[in-house]
Every structure is written in structure tokens, then in C-alpha cells.
Design a protein around this motif. Structure first.
Motif, short mmCIF file in Angstrom:
data_model
loop_
_atom_site.label_atom_id
_atom_site.label_comp_id
_atom_site.label_asym_id
_atom_site.label_seq_id
_atom_site.Cartn_x
_atom_site.Cartn_y
_atom_site.Cartn_z
N ARG A 104 -13.47 -9.19 2.81
CA ARG A 104 -13.55 -9.18 1.35
C ARG A 104 -13.71 -7.78 0.78
NH1 ARG A 104 -18.40 -12.32 -0.24
NH2 ARG A 104 -19.20 -11.59 1.72
N ALA A 105 -13.69 -6.77 1.61
CA ALA A 105 -13.94 -5.41 1.14
C ALA A 105 -12.66 -4.66 0.79
CB ALA A 105 -14.74 -4.64 2.19
N GLY A 106 -11.64 -5.37 0.39
CA GLY A 106 -10.38 -4.72 0.05
C GLY A 106 -10.18 -4.62 -1.45
N ALA A 107 -8.96 -4.70 -1.85
CA ALA A 107 -8.60 -4.52 -3.25
C ALA A 107 -9.30 -5.53 -4.15
CB ALA A 107 -7.09 -4.65 -3.42
N ALA A 108 -9.50 -6.74 -3.69
CA ALA A 108 -10.09 -7.76 -4.55
C ALA A 108 -11.52 -7.42 -4.96
CB ALA A 108 -10.05 -9.12 -3.84
N ALA A 109 -12.26 -6.83 -4.05
CA ALA A 109 -13.66 -6.52 -4.36
C ALA A 109 -13.78 -5.46 -5.45
CB ALA A 109 -14.37 -6.05 -3.09
N PHE A 110 -12.81 -4.56 -5.53
CA PHE A 110 -12.88 -3.47 -6.49
C PHE A 110 -11.60 -3.42 -7.33
CE2 PHE A 110 -15.36 -2.27 -2.74
CZ PHE A 110 -16.62 -2.23 -3.32
N ALA A 111 -11.10 -4.57 -7.67
CA ALA A 111 -9.82 -4.68 -8.38
C ALA A 111 -9.93 -4.12 -9.79
CB ALA A 111 -9.38 -6.14 -8.44
N LEU A 139 0.83 -1.19 0.00
CA LEU A 139 0.00 0.00 0.00
C LEU A 139 0.87 1.24 0.00
CD1 LEU A 139 -2.84 -0.94 2.50
CD2 LEU A 139 -2.87 -0.98 0.01
N SER A 140 0.43 2.25 -0.74
CA SER A 140 1.15 3.52 -0.82
C SER A 140 0.49 4.58 0.04
CB SER A 140 1.19 3.99 -2.28
OG SER A 140 1.89 3.07 -3.07
N PHE A 141 -0.40 4.16 0.94
CA PHE A 141 -1.06 5.09 1.85
C PHE A 141 -1.39 4.34 3.13
CE2 PHE A 141 -4.50 2.96 -0.30
CZ PHE A 141 -5.49 2.83 0.64
N ASP A 142 -1.74 5.07 4.16
CA ASP A 142 -2.06 4.48 5.45
C ASP A 142 -3.53 4.08 5.47
OD1 ASP A 142 -2.62 3.90 8.13
OD2 ASP A 142 -1.24 5.42 8.88
N GLN A 143 -3.79 2.83 5.18
CA GLN A 143 -5.16 2.33 5.08
C GLN A 143 -5.90 2.46 6.41
OE1 GLN A 143 -5.56 -1.83 4.10
NE2 GLN A 143 -7.64 -1.54 3.35
N GLU A 144 -5.23 2.16 7.50
CA GLU A 144 -5.88 2.23 8.81
C GLU A 144 -6.27 3.66 9.15
OE1 GLU A 144 -7.73 0.01 11.54
OE2 GLU A 144 -6.51 -0.82 9.95
N GLN A 145 -5.42 4.61 8.79
CA GLN A 145 -5.72 6.02 9.03
C GLN A 145 -6.96 6.44 8.23
OE1 GLN A 145 -2.53 8.72 8.08
NE2 GLN A 145 -3.57 10.47 8.96
N LEU A 146 -7.03 6.04 6.97
CA LEU A 146 -8.19 6.36 6.14
C LEU A 146 -9.45 5.71 6.70
CD1 LEU A 146 -9.34 7.77 3.63
CD2 LEU A 146 -8.80 5.67 2.35
N LEU A 147 -9.34 4.45 7.10
CA LEU A 147 -10.48 3.75 7.69
C LEU A 147 -10.99 4.48 8.93
CD1 LEU A 147 -12.39 1.30 7.94
CD2 LEU A 147 -10.56 0.13 9.17
N ASN A 148 -10.07 4.87 9.80
CA ASN A 148 -10.45 5.58 11.02
C ASN A 148 -11.11 6.92 10.71
OD1 ASN A 148 -9.51 3.48 12.63
ND2 ASN A 148 -7.50 4.41 12.90
N ALA A 149 -10.55 7.65 9.75
CA ALA A 149 -11.10 8.95 9.39
C ALA A 149 -12.51 8.82 8.82
CB ALA A 149 -10.19 9.65 8.38
N CYS A 150 -12.70 7.85 7.94
CA CYS A 150 -14.00 7.69 7.29
C CYS A 150 -15.06 7.09 8.22
CB CYS A 150 -13.87 6.84 6.02
SG CYS A 150 -12.99 7.70 4.69
N SER A 151 -14.67 6.20 9.10
CA SER A 151 -15.66 5.62 10.01
C SER A 151 -16.01 6.59 11.14
CB SER A 151 -15.21 4.27 10.55
OG SER A 151 -14.00 4.38 11.25
N ALA A 152 -15.04 7.42 11.57
CA ALA A 152 -15.30 8.39 12.64
C ALA A 152 -16.14 9.57 12.15
CB ALA A 152 -13.99 8.89 13.24
N SER A 153 -15.92 9.97 10.91
CA SER A 153 -16.60 11.14 10.37
C SER A 153 -16.93 10.92 8.89
CB SER A 153 -15.72 12.38 10.54
OG SER A 153 -16.36 13.51 10.03
N ALA A 192 -11.45 2.05 -2.19
CA ALA A 192 -12.89 1.75 -2.27
C ALA A 192 -13.29 0.71 -1.23
CB ALA A 192 -13.26 1.27 -3.68
N GLY A 193 -12.50 -0.34 -1.10
CA GLY A 193 -12.78 -1.36 -0.09
C GLY A 193 -12.72 -0.81 1.32
N THR A 194 -11.80 0.11 1.54
CA THR A 194 -11.66 0.74 2.86
C THR A 194 -12.90 1.57 3.18
OG1 THR A 194 -9.26 0.78 2.60
CG2 THR A 194 -10.20 2.24 4.27
N ILE A 195 -13.43 2.26 2.19
CA ILE A 195 -14.64 3.06 2.40
C ILE A 195 -15.82 2.17 2.74
CG2 ILE A 195 -16.28 4.64 1.30
CD1 ILE A 195 -13.84 5.63 -0.42
N VAL A 196 -15.96 1.05 2.05
CA VAL A 196 -17.06 0.11 2.35
C VAL A 196 -16.90 -0.41 3.78
CG1 VAL A 196 -18.11 -2.11 1.78
CG2 VAL A 196 -17.51 -0.51 -0.04
#
Length: 146
Positions: free
Chosen positions: A135-142, A29-43, A76-80
Motif C-alpha cells: 500500500r506504500a505506492g502511488a495510492a497512499a500519496f496520490a 512509471l517514468s523512472f526506475d522505481q526498483e533502482q530508487l528503492l535499492n538506492a534509498c534502502s541501501a543508503s 513518496a511510496g517508494t521512500i516509505v
């Protein structure tokens, strides 16, 4: 009807997983997936802004088109996943963030796959999406294999 959609989604996910080369499943990954997940789920209302920043960083990183599209699939999977984990009742920002990701990809099949869940995620109708966290990661929206 929701059960049928769940089964179709699961079948689509399994098909996408089978079509992916092993390297796509083991990407860096070229970005912090956990940080994005936390940001999107918190707000969820701020998710599109967070996604915009991640996409800008990815563009600046000089990734190849295939690598960029692959990263978009993970976003996309992180947003889901964020939609499934948020305690907010306002999912519209998550739908907007997904649409933003769909607009950025150069792969029309990937864009279609992402757009197929935008309305469901944006309205909070997550049961119709049929993707659990595993299953909501890269594979779902590859992106399509090149």
C-alpha cells in the motif's frame, strides 16, 4: 495510540484508493522505481540526492502537472518502502527525501499527505505510518483527482 494511528492510516489509504480513477492505478512509471528503492534502502543518507536526480529527470521529461504529481506519489511510496526495508538505523535521510517530494508537488492535499509521515519515517517510527509495501505506492500519496 500506535494502533489507532495504524487504523486511521489504513482507512485513509482505502479512501484514497477508492477515489482514484482506474487510470491512476495503472500508470506508467517514468523512472526506475526498483533502482530508487535499492538506492534509498541501501543508503538512506543518500536518498535525498537520488530523489533529486529522479525529480530532475521527471521535470525534463515534460510531463503534465497531473502526471508529474502522480509520479511524486510513487516516489513518496517508494521512500516509505525503503524505510521499511533498510537495515540502517539512520532514517533521517529518508525523512528529508520525503520532505523534498512534498515541496515539489503542486497539489496541497498530496503535500499534506506526504508531510504527515515525514517525522515518523525520519525518526524510524514506522509503526505509526501504517503502510505496508503493498500500500506504500502511488495510492497512499496520490494527487487529488482533477
Amino acid at each position: 495510540m500506535n494502533n489507532l494511528l495504524t487504523k486511521i492510516s489504513a482507512l485513509l489509504t482505502a479512501t484514497l484508493l477508492a477515489a482514484l480513477p482506474a487510470s491512476a492505478n495503472a500508470q506508467t512509471l517514468s523512472f526506475d522505481q526498483e533502482q530508487l528503492l535499492n538506492a534509498c534502502s541501501a543508503s538512506p543518507g543518500s536518498c535525498a540526492a537520488a530523489v533529486q536526480l529522479v525529480i530532475a529527470d521527471l521535470k525534463a521529461a515534460g510531463l503534465s502537472e497531473a502526471e508529474f504529481n502522480s509520479q511524486l506519489g510513487v516516489i513518496a511510496g517508494t521512500i516509505v518502502t525503503a524505510a521499511q526495508e533498510t537495515s540502517s538505523q539512520d532514517y533521517s535521510g529518508l525523512g528529508e527525501a520525503l520532505e523534498q517530494v512534498a515541496q515539489e508537488t503542486s497539489d496541497q492535499h498530496q503535500a499534506q499527505s506526504i508531510r504527515s509521515v515525514v517525522a515518523a519515517v525520519g525518526s524510524g517510527n514506522l509503526a505509526s505510518v501504517g503502510l505496508d509495501r503493498s500500500r506504500a505506492g502511488a495510492a497512499a500519496f496520490a494527487a487529488s483527482p482533477s
